[in-house]
Write an enzyme that holds these catalytic residues in place. Structure first.
Site, PDB file in Angstrom:
ATOM      1  N   LYS A 153      -0.839   5.015   4.973  1.00 46.43           N
ATOM      2  CA  LYS A 153      -1.740   3.803   5.676  1.00 46.43           C
ATOM      3  C   LYS A 153      -1.317   3.641   7.085  1.00 46.43           C
ATOM      4  CE  LYS A 153      -4.099  -0.742   4.872  1.00 46.43           C
ATOM      5  NZ  LYS A 153      -5.187   0.116   4.960  1.00 46.43           N
ATOM      6  N   HIS A 156       0.907  -1.287  -0.074  1.00 45.53           N
ATOM      7  CA  HIS A 156      -0.139  -0.021   0.004  1.00 45.53           C
ATOM      8  C   HIS A 156       0.945   1.089  -0.120  1.00 45.53           C
ATOM      9  CE1 HIS A 156      -3.343  -2.689   1.315  1.00 45.53           C
ATOM     10  NE2 HIS A 156      -4.050  -1.804   0.807  1.00 45.53           N
TER      11      HIS A 156
END
Lengths: 248, 248, 248, 248
Positions: free
Chosen positions: D137, D133
């Site tokens: 995050k 990701h």
């Protein structure tokens, strides 16, 4: 303990099967038979399941013997068409008891790849296939890639999915790959590779990839062993393909 | 603080450059110029470096102004051939001081990919390229893929490396991709993708892959900013390509 | 034809080297020596280059013999520190002529991966490493991954690049991998894998990936053969690492 | 033409749903409702299906209205536990007719990935998950990765599959990832990435990989549109998850 016999035991695949059966928990190799050996060595040894990796010329005789003697059969030999399958079913009707599993492909990974690709294909705008093999391979694309493309195309047609979008108007010949029933298939040939395939699916803002890497023929063995373990409990007398054993 | 002007500031790329300059530590945007604006706004604003993303029709006039006024230039506008480069050099000889950096590609990732691919290519038996783009792209393969194939082919030729092995004797047309100077190039078009490229190299028992994924044109900005920071310290008056800024 | 001798010829790596030398164009295997054999079999056989894959306990004696007899040396045996290298140089000063190439890693793919990763690392905000191996491996991460992380960290430090951004505030222990000099390294262990590594680099709107897949120890052989071919022409008497042979 | 209303139409997801409904063949957006609007605008506009991306605090009131007025519901709002589902069923028993589809995840790719991973997991010795990701995050691993690991672990437990083999005896802390119910999960955080996940499965001589790349929240829309098209024909009054719509 399941008592297992192997037909074609000195062939390339058969020898692998012998090793795999001996290494598997709960299986016992009781007969390893090849050309020149009598089939009744199987029954004398008390084999409950026989694995056949022989030749299209002899496999039907083997199967008749197995069905008549109540030995379950797991068959990897090729060459089965509708008429041969019908013949097997008629033997099973005459002397019920023995289950038969015939599979063109015992590679669990390959079967999962094809099945998942077909399941996913209707839900994405685009599908293409890239297969990658060692440079000594004669055919391009591979048989597995062609088969995958056919399954994908059929699944999309059934779901009413349209053609994958493609605005290409200027192409160096071959850049966009081979067209297999409307699915583009690309074949990479590279030293250092063995047998690999990627199915790429894509829609708005996302892509989905299924990849299978096969390093050697050993990778068929888990599927054969699974077949040996489950053949006796298959619902019908004759099963084609290992899909149902995989819960697919 | 480096004082920066942008030429073509209202164009798609120029507007990105303005944003990138404003966001970069140590850079200050002092002039944003486009069609209809006077070039001397640059000098009035005290610009030390100018970035030009304009048009082949006007870039030479811009460059002459910059060189004559001692403003370093970072140029992404296309259309430079040997004769144009010679003209720029002659201006720099007449009024030394301004350095000029002209690059056909400011994408650091793309330039690294091409450079690494060419460096590695002589040491592997096989090389192929797979490029993957959104399905609205008109040309296949992409310009970057063709350029990579040319660089790879040149590097292999110089090193005396032979052709990649390929035993294909049975091919569905297109399966083996396009042939770009002896390098096979495959173009995937898939909804959900943007701009991606893989260079696959392989030899006995190993493969080596270089992959670049580009999500948007923003990805050219780090290369432009690097150019702005380093242009004044470049060794020669005129530099073509950002390779030397990357230590390649 | 280059006349080649192999020291440690019955060892695992030495035996591979013998096969590789015999298979390589322009190389001739003239002596295959191991424990118990006399070193002067090399000189009697007219070896011009000797490859040493022996043991840290004996490699220095071997090297002294090679240098004194004017036989170029390609050494894959481990255990060379600064003091050992200094000793080799002193022998070469006393009896010049023989070149020595000592490399901790003859895998061309692995060396290219580490070199490219270090070159690219300063130009991207983020770098992480994922290495993937068979599940029988005892150490995690692999030595190659640790070494890559060290080279990447050093290159970033030298270029003044900051830490890779990471907003993780809630973590199941281990999710973010091992910290090797500020570089996150993830070790996957999976049946069916052999030895693989990916270096992932990322910046605004783009990612750049370098991947190496090694299927067997055969993959060291092209590097050894390259060393044998080039050792006589190396610029200095002693060269450490194959980087310079790869034009890096 | 299916007449569609959207609840939470000015929210981030709701606004996307409005755009998706307007763009989809065969769907017509007849009401776009948010806080402050009266629910009966839906019925006045003749909506046959309503999509709810609102808030756990209001979704139950919305659902009661929809069920009582015979409007089918497609619900992406979170917070449904067994007790809430039971309440919805009781409303449907009292005033039958409206079908309700509640799904924690409308991402077709994510749902396919989790389902396929669980289906394949019993047939491979090893399974690990790598999720990748953007670096902003907060949690590692992602919720989707944790959920995938749980599904994989449950499928393996049910099939009697053992733990994935792992001989690691020397580990830099974190190298082997997080342990989620016996499945190793690795979280990569890299600038340039958005939301990606790979499930890696491996057995003797083969690996099988399922990868999902999600570029933006737009990727939930095909699942929502599919839900709108199929909700009226679902077999039972209440359906949880889009799996059955995907033929899984």
């Amino acid at each position: 303990m399941i008592r297992v016999g192997v037909l074609g035991a000195r062939g390339r695949m058969g020898a692998e099967v012998c090793r795999a059966v001996e290494a598997a928990d709960g299986l016992e190799l009781v007969a390893a038979i090849d050309q020149g050996d009598a089939l009744d060595e199987l029954t004398k040894a008390g084999a409950e399941v026989a694995v056949d990796f022989t030749h299209p010329d002899v496999v039907m005789d083997n199967l008749r013997f197995l069905v008549e003697n109540g030995v379950h059969a797991v068959v990897g030999t090729t060459g089965f068409d509708a008429s041969r399958l019908e013949t097997v079913r008629s033997w099973q009707a005459a002397t019920p008891g023995a289950k038969v599993l015939i599979a063109p492909n015992f590679g669990i990974g390959a079967v999962l790849m094809m099945n998942f690709a077909a399941k996913a294909a209707p839900f994405f705008e685009s599908v293409e296939i890239v297969e990658l093999h060692h440079p000594n391979k004669a055919d391009a694309p591979s048989g597995t890639a062609r088969r995958t493309a056919e399954l994908v195309a059929a699944a999309r047609a059934e779901a009413g999915a349209g053609a994958s979008p493609d605005a290409t108007s200027q192409e160096i010949p071959g850049a966009r790959g081979a067209d297999v029933e409307g699915v583009r298939v690309h074949a990479v040939r590279l030293s250092g590779l063995i047998a690999h395939q990627e199915v790429l699916l894509g829609g708005h803002g996302e892509t989905f990839t299924i990849r299978h890497d096969s390093m050697n023929r050993e990778s068929f063995m888990p599927g054969v062993v699974l077949g040996v373990r489950r053949v006796a409990d298959l619902p019908g007398p004759l099963t084609v393909g290992i899909e149902s054993l995989l819960g697919l």
